[in-house]
Design a protein around this motif. Sequence first.
Motif, mmCIF file in Angstrom:
data_model
loop_
_atom_site.group_PDB
_atom_site.id
_atom_site.type_symbol
_atom_site.label_atom_id
_atom_site.label_comp_id
_atom_site.label_asym_id
_atom_site.label_seq_id
_atom_site.Cartn_x
_atom_site.Cartn_y
_atom_site.Cartn_z
ATOM 1 N N LYS A 90 0.854 -1.197 0.000
ATOM 2 C CA LYS A 90 0.000 0.000 0.000
ATOM 3 C C LYS A 90 0.885 1.240 0.000
ATOM 4 O O LYS A 90 1.877 1.290 0.734
ATOM 5 C CB LYS A 90 -0.872 -0.026 1.259
ATOM 6 N N SER A 115 5.725 6.161 -3.797
ATOM 7 C CA SER A 115 5.784 5.163 -4.858
ATOM 8 C C SER A 115 5.995 3.767 -4.275
ATOM 9 O O SER A 115 6.551 3.620 -3.180
ATOM 10 C CB SER A 115 6.907 5.489 -5.843
ATOM 11 N N LYS A 117 6.833 -0.420 -5.541
ATOM 12 C CA LYS A 117 7.151 -1.331 -6.652
ATOM 13 C C LYS A 117 7.319 -2.733 -6.088
ATOM 14 O O LYS A 117 7.918 -2.904 -5.027
ATOM 15 C CB LYS A 117 8.445 -0.869 -7.317
ATOM 16 N N MET B 55 3.671 2.365 2.634
ATOM 17 C CA MET B 55 4.663 3.434 2.561
ATOM 18 C C MET B 55 3.982 4.777 2.392
ATOM 19 O O MET B 55 3.106 4.936 1.542
ATOM 20 C CB MET B 55 5.594 3.162 1.370
ATOM 21 N N ALA B 98 9.227 8.665 -0.030
ATOM 22 C CA ALA B 98 8.298 7.588 0.362
ATOM 23 C C ALA B 98 8.219 6.586 -0.773
ATOM 24 O O ALA B 98 7.297 6.619 -1.600
ATOM 25 C CB ALA B 98 6.931 8.171 0.674
ATOM 26 N N SER B 99 9.206 5.738 -0.837
ATOM 27 C CA SER B 99 9.302 4.809 -1.954
ATOM 28 C C SER B 99 9.601 3.413 -1.430
ATOM 29 O O SER B 99 10.536 3.223 -0.649
ATOM 30 C CB SER B 99 10.424 5.315 -2.863
ATOM 31 N N LEU B 100 8.793 2.464 -1.831
ATOM 32 C CA LEU B 100 8.947 1.095 -1.322
ATOM 33 C C LEU B 100 9.196 0.144 -2.486
ATOM 34 O O LEU B 100 8.431 0.143 -3.460
ATOM 35 C CB LEU B 100 7.673 0.688 -0.566
ATOM 36 N N ILE B 101 10.258 -0.627 -2.385
ATOM 37 C CA ILE B 101 10.539 -1.634 -3.426
ATOM 38 C C ILE B 101 10.586 -2.994 -2.743
ATOM 39 O O ILE B 101 11.367 -3.207 -1.811
ATOM 40 C CB ILE B 101 11.860 -1.350 -4.173
ATOM 41 N N ILE B 102 9.705 -3.881 -3.204
ATOM 42 C CA ILE B 102 9.624 -5.221 -2.598
ATOM 43 C C ILE B 102 10.120 -6.246 -3.615
ATOM 44 O O ILE B 102 9.634 -6.272 -4.746
ATOM 45 C CB ILE B 102 8.167 -5.554 -2.188
#
Lengths: 156, 331
Positions: A90, A115, A117, B55, B98-102
């Motif tokens: 989220k 963002s 990903k 995030m 605010a950046s999330l990489i999974i």
Amino acid sequence: MKKTAKLLSLLMLTNLILFNCVQAQSDFSLDYNRSIQIKAASEASKIKEIKVECYGRNKYLHLVISSWVKTGTLKIEIIDPAGKTQESFKIESSVAGEEMDNTTPVESMIFDEASGKISKTFENPMKGIWIIKAIPKLVYGKIEVNSQQTDIPKLH
Amino acid sequence: MRLLKNKHVIFFLLILLSFQIRAHSVLKGQLYLDSTWAPTVYLSLIPDLDNIYSMSNNMIIENAELKDNGEFIFNIDYLTDEDKLYRIHLSKKGDPPASLIIGGKDENHLFFIANNQSSIEIKNNPATNLISDAAISGYLPNETLQEINRLVLYIDTADFSGSSIKRELMNTALSEKLKEIADTTSHPIVALYALYKSKYEYDLEENPQYYQRFLEKWESNRSGYFNEFRKSIPNNNYHKKHYNLLFILLGFITGIFLTILFFQYKKKRKSLLNNLTNQERKILKYLKNGNSNKEISEELNIEISTVKSHINSIYSKLKINSRKDVMNMFD
């Protein structure tokens, strides 16, 4: 002698065809890319489903989902053909997005970007329709889905 | 006097020592990364485990510069006394903070447990340049947290040579192992982290008792992490439910018992009334209506003394002592 030669050439031909077929199969790769932009207020909270058909011909299903929001909250879920949520994340902008109405020009809106990903490889993916579910809430943003069905373990 | 002086010195030293301990509450580390990353490390608080992969800028509590040699430092003495789950992350150049990489080699975050006394160090492998494989040291619960991550990553990335059955078996084994960790660890956040990583939602339907027992074990824990988890476990008060059922059953039995008693009492009263003569019954009716002895004597044309005599006989036969008892009898 003639018969043996004929048989040998037939065998060779069969081998050649089979070899090409196998090679063609291992090279088979199915790419699917889709991009969704949410700009209109009418779309800001509408659930979107991107369907990826998995034919079960390849060993791997690579999924890369990228998303950006400038307002609101966006939840992304990867759902397998059995209906099980495999992954989810989220992203949330600190701008709630209430001001997203048709009367507000985009240029005058205040944004706070976030963002998210996800890059996920599924080995022996379940045959059927995989769903990328996007659940936006007052979102002004973008979603990109890249999928690849291939026999190569790593994404191209 | 000297002793008192010494006491003061000891007290002063203790205060100094406590400040010294607090001054060591840091989160520091060294991350070797390629040039695609922006040189800022962000620290976020994870309020509950449902939001582990959420995030937003609102979650970020502080940021620190990532120096050229990969070093960074946060003073974390402002954190809470109790342990909480935190996340550090970095963003790719051009991406928002605010950046999330999974998943993948660009996975950009790490989870760890800390409080305002913790001294934590994070270091990644210079050979891989990955954030996700960084080692967290300095606080014991994080070792189990990393063990959980390693287990999940191993199953997630292992090549099972096309065997879907083998993968399924391994997934089941992983789920069981994570549940075992959740059962045996003494740290509440680690226990919950293990369950979340096991994707407990899919096991919940088949094995709700396990999760109810788990919640019973942590009944006294009222942290936000457990409160959120409790909401996702249906009928987590199954014992209470059983008690409720028991109470309903007891109420039902008591009800039946009281009804039997009531009918027996009614029967007994009826049999007592049968002992009365016709005249006594008439007088009882007047007594029931609250008439005085004089009124009764006038109504029945008998002497007051006769009325009194009948009343005494009624009292004796009905085993009562007063007019009030007569009234109560017919209430």
